[in-house]
Design a protein around this motif. Structure first.
Motif, PDB file in Angstrom:
ATOM      1  N   GLY A 111       1.001  -1.349   0.246  1.00  0.00           N
ATOM      2  CA  GLY A 111      -0.024  -0.040   0.588  1.00  0.00           C
ATOM      3  C   GLY A 111       0.703   0.871   0.108  1.00  0.00           C
ATOM      4  N   PRO A 112       0.523   2.118  -0.092  1.00  0.00           N
ATOM      5  CA  PRO A 112       1.090   3.568  -0.212  1.00  0.00           C
ATOM      6  C   PRO A 112       2.069   4.263   1.371  1.00  0.00           C
ATOM      7  CG  PRO A 112      -1.456   3.743  -0.498  1.00  0.00           C
ATOM      8  CD  PRO A 112      -1.242   2.998  -0.260  1.00  0.00           C
ATOM      9  N   ALA A 113       1.215   3.101   1.928  1.00  0.00           N
ATOM     10  CA  ALA A 113       2.158   3.214   3.135  1.00  0.00           C
ATOM     11  C   ALA A 113       3.402   2.900   3.625  1.00  0.00           C
ATOM     12  CB  ALA A 113       2.151   2.857   4.429  1.00  0.00           C
ATOM     13  N   GLN A 114       3.735   1.846   2.276  1.00  0.00           N
ATOM     14  CA  GLN A 114       5.119   1.518   2.355  1.00  0.00           C
ATOM     15  C   GLN A 114       5.896   2.128   0.751  1.00  0.00           C
ATOM     16  OE1 GLN A 114       2.642  -0.962   2.452  1.00  0.00           O
ATOM     17  NE2 GLN A 114       3.752  -1.166   3.718  1.00  0.00           N
ATOM     18  N   LEU A 115       5.731   3.621   0.635  1.00  0.00           N
ATOM     19  CA  LEU A 115       6.360   4.557  -0.039  1.00  0.00           C
ATOM     20  C   LEU A 115       6.800   6.013   1.039  1.00  0.00           C
ATOM     21  CD1 LEU A 115       3.598   4.476  -3.701  1.00  0.00           C
ATOM     22  CD2 LEU A 115       5.838   3.179  -2.580  1.00  0.00           C
ATOM     23  N   GLN A 116       5.422   5.712   2.205  1.00  0.00           N
ATOM     24  CA  GLN A 116       5.884   7.360   2.651  1.00  0.00           C
ATOM     25  C   GLN A 116       8.000   7.792   3.052  1.00  0.00           C
ATOM     26  OE1 GLN A 116       3.469   9.116   4.207  1.00  0.00           O
ATOM     27  NE2 GLN A 116       4.788  10.610   4.690  1.00  0.00           N
ATOM     28  N   CYS A 117       8.098   6.674   3.078  1.00  0.00           N
ATOM     29  CA  CYS A 117       9.477   6.977   3.265  1.00  0.00           C
ATOM     30  C   CYS A 117      10.509   7.691   1.718  1.00  0.00           C
ATOM     31  CB  CYS A 117      10.776   5.482   2.999  1.00  0.00           C
ATOM     32  SG  CYS A 117      10.566   4.404   1.939  1.00  0.00           S
ATOM     33  N   LEU A 133       4.520  -4.212 -19.607  1.00  0.00           N
ATOM     34  CA  LEU A 133       5.499  -5.083 -20.826  1.00  0.00           C
ATOM     35  C   LEU A 133       6.273  -6.072 -20.035  1.00  0.00           C
ATOM     36  CD1 LEU A 133       6.876  -1.712 -23.115  1.00  0.00           C
ATOM     37  CD2 LEU A 133       4.861  -3.205 -23.266  1.00  0.00           C
ATOM     38  N   ALA A 134       6.808  -6.386 -19.076  1.00  0.00           N
ATOM     39  CA  ALA A 134       7.632  -6.490 -18.160  1.00  0.00           C
ATOM     40  C   ALA A 134       6.342  -7.859 -17.190  1.00  0.00           C
ATOM     41  CB  ALA A 134       9.052  -6.695 -17.194  1.00  0.00           C
ATOM     42  N   ARG A 135       5.340  -7.580 -17.642  1.00  0.00           N
ATOM     43  CA  ARG A 135       4.352  -8.372 -16.824  1.00  0.00           C
ATOM     44  C   ARG A 135       4.498  -7.879 -14.901  1.00  0.00           C
ATOM     45  NH1 ARG A 135       2.835 -13.092 -20.544  1.00  0.00           N
ATOM     46  NH2 ARG A 135       1.875 -12.349 -21.948  1.00  0.00           N
ATOM     47  N   LEU A 136       5.566  -7.093 -14.447  1.00  0.00           N
ATOM     48  CA  LEU A 136       5.807  -6.994 -13.139  1.00  0.00           C
ATOM     49  C   LEU A 136       4.377  -5.285 -12.763  1.00  0.00           C
ATOM     50  CD1 LEU A 136       9.317  -6.899 -13.623  1.00  0.00           C
ATOM     51  CD2 LEU A 136       7.909  -8.407 -12.783  1.00  0.00           C
ATOM     52  N   SER A 137       4.414  -5.636 -11.430  1.00  0.00           N
ATOM     53  CA  SER A 137       3.709  -5.009 -10.758  1.00  0.00           C
ATOM     54  C   SER A 137       3.839  -5.228  -8.947  1.00  0.00           C
ATOM     55  CB  SER A 137       2.011  -5.743 -10.831  1.00  0.00           C
ATOM     56  OG  SER A 137       1.236  -4.154 -10.666  1.00  0.00           O
ATOM     57  N   ASN A 138       3.018  -4.440  -8.248  1.00  0.00           N
ATOM     58  CA  ASN A 138       2.743  -4.424  -7.004  1.00  0.00           C
ATOM     59  C   ASN A 138       1.554  -4.996  -6.343  1.00  0.00           C
ATOM     60  OD1 ASN A 138       5.497  -4.425  -5.579  1.00  0.00           O
ATOM     61  ND2 ASN A 138       5.163  -2.736  -7.057  1.00  0.00           N
ATOM     62  N   PRO A 139       1.277  -5.530  -4.958  1.00  0.00           N
ATOM     63  CA  PRO A 139      -0.040  -5.252  -4.804  1.00  0.00           C
ATOM     64  C   PRO A 139      -1.246  -3.633  -4.988  1.00  0.00           C
ATOM     65  CG  PRO A 139       1.210  -6.727  -4.113  1.00  0.00           C
ATOM     66  CD  PRO A 139       1.833  -5.914  -4.439  1.00  0.00           C
ATOM     67  N   LEU A 140      -0.317  -3.236  -4.340  1.00  0.00           N
ATOM     68  CA  LEU A 140      -1.018  -1.598  -3.853  1.00  0.00           C
ATOM     69  C   LEU A 140      -1.201  -0.719  -5.045  1.00  0.00           C
ATOM     70  CD1 LEU A 140       0.778   1.278  -5.159  1.00  0.00           C
ATOM     71  CD2 LEU A 140       2.791   0.001  -3.623  1.00  0.00           C
ATOM     72  N   CYS A 141      -0.239  -1.550  -6.630  1.00  0.00           N
ATOM     73  CA  CYS A 141      -1.257  -0.922  -7.948  1.00  0.00           C
ATOM     74  C   CYS A 141      -2.379  -1.689  -8.553  1.00  0.00           C
ATOM     75  CB  CYS A 141      -0.594  -1.447  -8.841  1.00  0.00           C
ATOM     76  SG  CYS A 141       1.414  -0.552  -8.940  1.00  0.00           S
TER      77      CYS A 141
END
Length: 261
Positions: A111-117, A133-141
């Motif tokens: 989630g956005p909390a992991q980006l607070q830093c 294109l690389a089929r990569l993501s994160n759960p927060l997306c």
């Protein structure tokens, strides 16, 4: 697509060592390394990587990293790629005060909390958390408010996931996003739905037509060829007549006379 499946444990994985860093960079002193590519080595620990105090460009993508602790000492780091790992936090990057570009797609950021830093990194302009294109993501997306929450948390960003969010060209990307949203079907809508698109030409319009046989066209071509042949014959006869006339007008039997001075 989320990060790759279960990888070997840290005990069986590769750790960063001084020998590895020197072999990959060609430098004898760790402090002299400016650029380092450690992609796809199966790394599970960063070991002594924090000793590369002059490092400015670092690629750690495609490994099995779960934490970035040693990177906290890399104050000169400007470009970092940690895509396709198993990170759940980016906290150590808060100390990388010169960081300008970060690729963290394909991790486990929830989630956005992991980006607070990252909020205190004033120079951070480019951030990638998903890469279609690389089929990569994160759960927060996957959150509907993902885009807005990241923009609010990091207002200094110029490029997010490869799209401009501020500055020159950002209006075009915003227009494309608005257009995509307006064209996306709303499953809860009860009003009339837009009509299904219909072709604007009749079926078979674009198919190649078979050649047509026409006796009139064939006769016209034959007559043209006959006329062209007659022209060639007349031209040959005219040339022969001119040559005969030239010989008749020249003095008969006159020998050419040459004078030598």
């Amino acid at each position: 697509m989320e990060p790759r499946g279960e990888k070997s444990g840290e005990a069986d994985g590769v750790h960063v060592t001084p020998q590895l860093l020197k072999a990959r960079s060609g430098e004898f002193a760790l402090e002299s390394i400016l650029l380092l590519k450690l992609r796809g080595l199966g790394l599970v620990g960063l070991g002594c990587l924090g000793d590369c105090l002059g490092l400015e460009w670092l690629d750690l993508s495609g490994n099995a990293l779960t934490q970035l602790g040693p990177l906290a000492s890399l104050r000169q780091l400007a470009v970092l790629n940690v895509a396709d790992n198993r990170l759940t936090s980016l906290e150590p990057l808060a100390a990388c005060e010169n960081l300008q570009r970060l690729n963290a797609a394909g991790n486990l950021l929830a989630g956005p909390a992991q980006l607070q830093c990252l909020a205190g990194l004033r120079g951070l302009e480019r951030l990638r958390l998903r890469d279609p294109l690389a089929r990569l993501s994160n759960p927060l997306c996957t959150s509907p408010c993902y885009w807005a929450s990241v923009r609010e948390l990091l207002p200094g960003l110029k490029v997010l996931d490869g799209e401009r969010v501020s500055g020159r060209g950002s209006d075009f990307y915003q227009l494309c996003r608005d257009l995509d949203s307006s064209l996306s079907p709303d499953p809860g809508a009860t009003g009339p739905q837009p009509a299904e698109a219909q072709p604007w030409v009749e079926p078979g319009y674009w198919e190649a037509w078979p050649p047509r046989s026409s006796s009139i066209l064939e006769e016209a071509c034959r007559q043209f060829q006959d006329t062209l042949q007659e022209c060639h014959d007349l031209d040959r006869q005219a040339r022969d007549s001119l040559a005969q006339a030239a010989r008749a007008l020249s003095p008969a039997g006159a020998a050419a006379t040459s004078f030598v001075f």
